[in-house]
Scaffold this motif. Structure first.
Motif, PDB file in Angstrom:
ATOM      1  N   ASP A   1      19.613  -8.071 -10.557  1.00  8.14           N
ATOM      2  CA  ASP A   1      19.953  -7.652 -11.920  1.00  8.14           C
ATOM      3  C   ASP A   1      18.669  -7.230 -12.622  1.00  8.14           C
ATOM      4  O   ASP A   1      18.058  -7.983 -13.384  1.00  8.14           O
ATOM      5  N   SER A   2      18.239  -6.003 -12.326  1.00  6.36           N
ATOM      6  CA  SER A   2      17.030  -5.470 -12.943  1.00  6.36           C
ATOM      7  C   SER A   2      17.211  -3.978 -13.163  1.00  6.36           C
ATOM      8  O   SER A   2      18.061  -3.332 -12.542  1.00  6.36           O
ATOM      9  N   TRP A   3      16.394  -3.440 -14.038  1.00  4.76           N
ATOM     10  CA  TRP A   3      16.487  -2.012 -14.362  1.00  4.76           C
ATOM     11  C   TRP A   3      16.250  -1.164 -13.119  1.00  4.76           C
ATOM     12  O   TRP A   3      16.930  -0.170 -12.892  1.00  4.76           O
ATOM     13  N   ARG A   4      15.294  -1.564 -12.300  1.00  2.00           N
ATOM     14  CA  ARG A   4      14.925  -0.753 -11.144  1.00  2.00           C
ATOM     15  C   ARG A   4      15.968  -0.808 -10.028  1.00  2.00           C
ATOM     16  O   ARG A   4      16.198   0.192  -9.344  1.00  2.00           O
TER      17      ARG A   4
ATOM     18  N   ILE B   1      10.450   7.351  -6.514  1.00  2.00           N
ATOM     19  CA  ILE B   1      11.811   7.255  -5.958  1.00  2.00           C
ATOM     20  C   ILE B   1      12.112   5.843  -5.450  1.00  2.00           C
ATOM     21  O   ILE B   1      13.125   5.627  -4.791  1.00  2.00           O
ATOM     22  N   TRP B   2      11.236   4.883  -5.756  1.00  2.00           N
ATOM     23  CA  TRP B   2      11.420   3.507  -5.275  1.00  2.00           C
ATOM     24  C   TRP B   2      12.305   2.742  -6.253  1.00  2.00           C
ATOM     25  O   TRP B   2      11.887   1.834  -6.947  1.00  2.00           O
ATOM     26  N   ASN B   3      13.600   3.114  -6.284  1.00  2.00           N
ATOM     27  CA  ASN B   3      14.536   2.502  -7.220  1.00  2.00           C
ATOM     28  C   ASN B   3      15.957   2.784  -6.762  1.00  2.00           C
ATOM     29  O   ASN B   3      16.188   3.520  -5.788  1.00  2.00           O
ATOM     30  N   SER B   4      16.913   2.227  -7.472  1.00  2.00           N
ATOM     31  CA  SER B   4      18.312   2.319  -7.052  1.00  2.00           C
ATOM     32  C   SER B   4      18.886   3.723  -7.195  1.00  2.00           C
ATOM     33  O   SER B   4      19.896   4.042  -6.568  1.00  2.00           O
ATOM     34  N   THR B   5      18.278   4.557  -7.997  1.00  2.00           N
ATOM     35  CA  THR B   5      18.754   5.940  -8.101  1.00  2.00           C
ATOM     36  C   THR B   5      18.647   6.649  -6.756  1.00  2.00           C
ATOM     37  O   THR B   5      19.497   7.469  -6.406  1.00  2.00           O
TER      38      THR B   5
ATOM     39  N   ARG C   1      19.666   7.319  -0.481  1.00  2.00           N
ATOM     40  CA  ARG C   1      20.966   7.930  -0.734  1.00  2.00           C
ATOM     41  C   ARG C   1      20.952   9.383  -0.256  1.00  2.00           C
ATOM     42  O   ARG C   1      19.895  10.011  -0.130  1.00  2.00           O
ATOM     43  N   ALA C   2      22.149   9.920  -0.004  1.00  2.00           N
ATOM     44  CA  ALA C   2      22.265  11.310   0.438  1.00  2.00           C
ATOM     45  C   ALA C   2      21.922  12.265  -0.705  1.00  2.00           C
ATOM     46  O   ALA C   2      22.044  11.917  -1.888  1.00  2.00           O
ATOM     47  N   VAL C   3      21.484  13.458  -0.357  1.00  2.00           N
ATOM     48  CA  VAL C   3      21.217  14.471  -1.384  1.00  2.00           C
ATOM     49  C   VAL C   3      22.545  14.921  -1.988  1.00  2.00           C
ATOM     50  O   VAL C   3      23.605  14.805  -1.363  1.00  2.00           O
ATOM     51  N   PRO C   4      22.523  15.448  -3.222  1.00  2.00           N
ATOM     52  CA  PRO C   4      23.789  15.792  -3.885  1.00  2.00           C
ATOM     53  C   PRO C   4      24.563  16.925  -3.215  1.00  2.00           C
ATOM     54  O   PRO C   4      25.800  16.974  -3.300  1.00  2.00           O
ATOM     55  N   HIS C   5      23.853  17.846  -2.539  1.00  3.65           N
ATOM     56  CA  HIS C   5      24.544  19.007  -1.983  1.00  3.65           C
ATOM     57  C   HIS C   5      23.766  19.525  -0.781  1.00  3.65           C
ATOM     58  O   HIS C   5      22.536  19.577  -0.784  1.00  3.65           O
ATOM     59  N   LEU C   6      24.502  19.931   0.258  1.00  2.00           N
ATOM     60  CA  LEU C   6      23.887  20.533   1.441  1.00  2.00           C
ATOM     61  C   LEU C   6      24.376  21.975   1.585  1.00  2.00           C
ATOM     62  O   LEU C   6      25.580  22.203   1.757  1.00  2.00           O
TER      63      LEU C   6
ATOM     64  N   GLY D   1       0.810  -1.208   0.000  1.00  2.00           N
ATOM     65  CA  GLY D   1       0.000   0.000   0.000  1.00  2.00           C
ATOM     66  C   GLY D   1       0.843   1.257   0.000  1.00  2.00           C
ATOM     67  O   GLY D   1       0.563   2.221  -0.742  1.00  2.00           O
ATOM     68  N   SER D   2       1.888   1.290   0.827  1.00  2.00           N
ATOM     69  CA  SER D   2       2.746   2.480   0.897  1.00  2.00           C
ATOM     70  C   SER D   2       3.444   2.735  -0.427  1.00  2.00           C
ATOM     71  O   SER D   2       3.585   3.876  -0.860  1.00  2.00           O
ATOM     72  N   ARG D   3       3.902   1.665  -1.063  1.00  2.00           N
ATOM     73  CA  ARG D   3       4.611   1.807  -2.330  1.00  2.00           C
ATOM     74  C   ARG D   3       3.699   2.239  -3.459  1.00  2.00           C
ATOM     75  O   ARG D   3       4.002   3.166  -4.204  1.00  2.00           O
TER      76      ARG D   3
END
Length: 457
Positions: A311-314, A187-191, A340-345, A176-178
């Motif tokens: 081994d998947s795109w996501r 944002i539910w992916n490896s990025t 993951r951390a944000v790119p810049h603080l 449900g949350s997803r």
């Protein structure tokens, strides 16, 4: 809906703790009517009166949360038939009656092949269903053979390889949350997600279960079934619907995408250990090897951890860590999603923000999101926590599973190919561990577990 449930091994712990209270919950919610029959089948020389008395005692002990009237209705609907599952004639007598029947194998997994063969020879009514508890076999070869036997007995849609984790409120809330929140799915992916920990750590030690546990260990008891099932729900692609075909297809896709572990992967990405003597919550706990019924020569692990990649795109680049241990210092039962951390603080070099962490608590069932906000001063950072407690479910996990069996909804059961894929993933680990390639570490009962590799003692 099937209104006749035959439980083989009916006087065991599974019936006492889970099946009988689950039936009382179903009656309380109005899912069982006056036609329902519970037939307990066991090798003991009991009659119906003794079985009903025993069932009433177990319901008072383990099902006191449900009304007395519901508990009484379950025991009143119960009969007993002495049956040896190795004897097709006994099995035929146990299931004799009008119409289809739900057959629950509350038996040691080693008896599954024999019981299924006896059912085949006895003959079962059309429209019947069968339920098997984990573990589904002891190896990939076992799972393949069990699936062959079951295919000769019943169609796949009538086979329920149950895992009660899938019926827990928070596990359901993972989907449900997803899938129902626009803020999460993009944002539910490896990025955006670096790691996902799927953990079932408990303070509970062996507690007299050596007869089962010492021949299985943490890897087979927890990771091979429960935690891999959670992995499926966390990592699956959005299904077209939540019916049994669409949902289970997507779960199998996840298991098929798990990168095969090489021998060097097993050495680097797995840990195993067993507890030594210690103290938990003010009580002394003996070393695992000194527990009653334990054979130290088996070198059974009470702690197991495996890191997997998909081994998947996501999910390429995200680490999935599955871990379970007994006799630890604190209960930790959760799915923890670390972003993951944000790119810049823009807060100055001295400021560091911990990664956002989304926790799905499994027991107790809650949801916590650890974020970062500004502190009392504009240019400082401070932790921000959002939390929610799940609404109590109408049915406990086993109540939900029994309802699915009786109504014929296999969506939350494990399909045959799914069971085989789960064994495929962990077979290299089992092989390497059996050969002693990964050391069996130790950790004191009441501690945080074994130290990670490379950490000083």
């Amino acid at each position: 809906m099937i209104d006749r449930l035959v439980v083989f091994g009916a006087t065991g712990d599974l019936s006492a703790r889970y099946l009988l209270p689950g039936l009382a919950a179903l009656h309380t919610a109005g899912h069982l009517d006056a036609r329902f029959q519970l037939i307990g089948a066991d090798r003991k020389e009991w009659d119906g009166e003794r079985f009903r008395g025993w069932a009433a005692e177990q319901l008072d002990r383990h099902g006191a949360a449900w009304p007395h009237g519901a508990r009484k209705a379950v025991t009143s609907a119960a009969e007993f038939r002495r049956a040896d599952v190795t004897d097709p004639a006994d099995v035929a007598a146990a299931i004799a009656g009008d119409g289809p029947v739900a057959l629950y194998l509350a038996l040691p997994p080693s008896l599954f092949p024999t019981a299924i063969t006896s059912l085949h020879r006895a003959g079962i009514p059309p429209g019947s269903r069968i339920v098997l508890e984990k573990p589904f076999g002891e190896s990939l070869a076992d799972a393949v053979e069990l699936n062959r036997l079951l295919a000769d007995l019943l169609p796949e849609q009538a086979v329920f390889r149950v895992d009660h984790f899938l019926a827990m409120t928070t596990v359901q809330n993972l989907l449900g949350s997803r899938l129902a929140n626009r803020v999460l799915e993009p944002i539910w992916n490896s990025t955006h997600i670096a790691e996902i920990d799927i953990v079932w750590d408990e303070t509970l030690a062996l507690e007299g279960r050596a007869g089962y546990y010492d021949g299985v260990g943490a890897l087979k008891d927890m990771l091979q079934n429960h935690l891999l099932q959670l992995l499926c729900l966390v990592a699956m692609e959005p299904p077209v619907s939540l019916d049994e075909r669409d949902l289970r297809n997507r779960k199998v896709d996840v298991l098929r995408s798990v990168r095969p572990l090489t021998e060097s992967d097993v050495l680097r990405r797995t840990r195993r250990a067993r507890y030594t003597a210690g103290r938990i919550g003010g009580r002394d706990v003996p070393s695992y090897v000194d527990e009653d019924g334990v054979d130290p020569a088996r070198r059974t692990e009470t702690f197991a951890e495996v890191e997997l990649e998909l081994d998947s795109w996501r999910w390429a680049g995200t680490v999935f860590r599955l871990r379970s241990g007994k006799a630890l210092g604190a209960d930790r039962k959760e799915v923890a999603v670390r972003f993951r951390a944000v790119p810049h603080l823009p807060f100055g070099d001295e400021e560091e923000a911990p990664p956002n962490l989304l926790r799905f608590g499994l027991d107790p069932e809650d949801l916590t999101f650890h974020l970062t906000g500004t502190g009392s001063h504009t240019h400082t950072l401070a932790p921000l926590t959002l939390s929610a407690r799940m609404e109590p479910p109408e049915l406990p996990a086993y109540g939900r599973l029994l309802l699915d069996v009786l109504t014929g909804n296999p969506a939350l059961s494990i399909r045959g190919d799914e069971a085989e894929e789960a064994w495929r993933i962990l077979t290299p680990v089992l092989t390497a561990w059996s050969q002693g390639l990964v050391p069996l570490d130790e950790y004191p009962a009441g501690s945080d577990g074994p130290r990670p590799a490379g950490e000083p003692g």
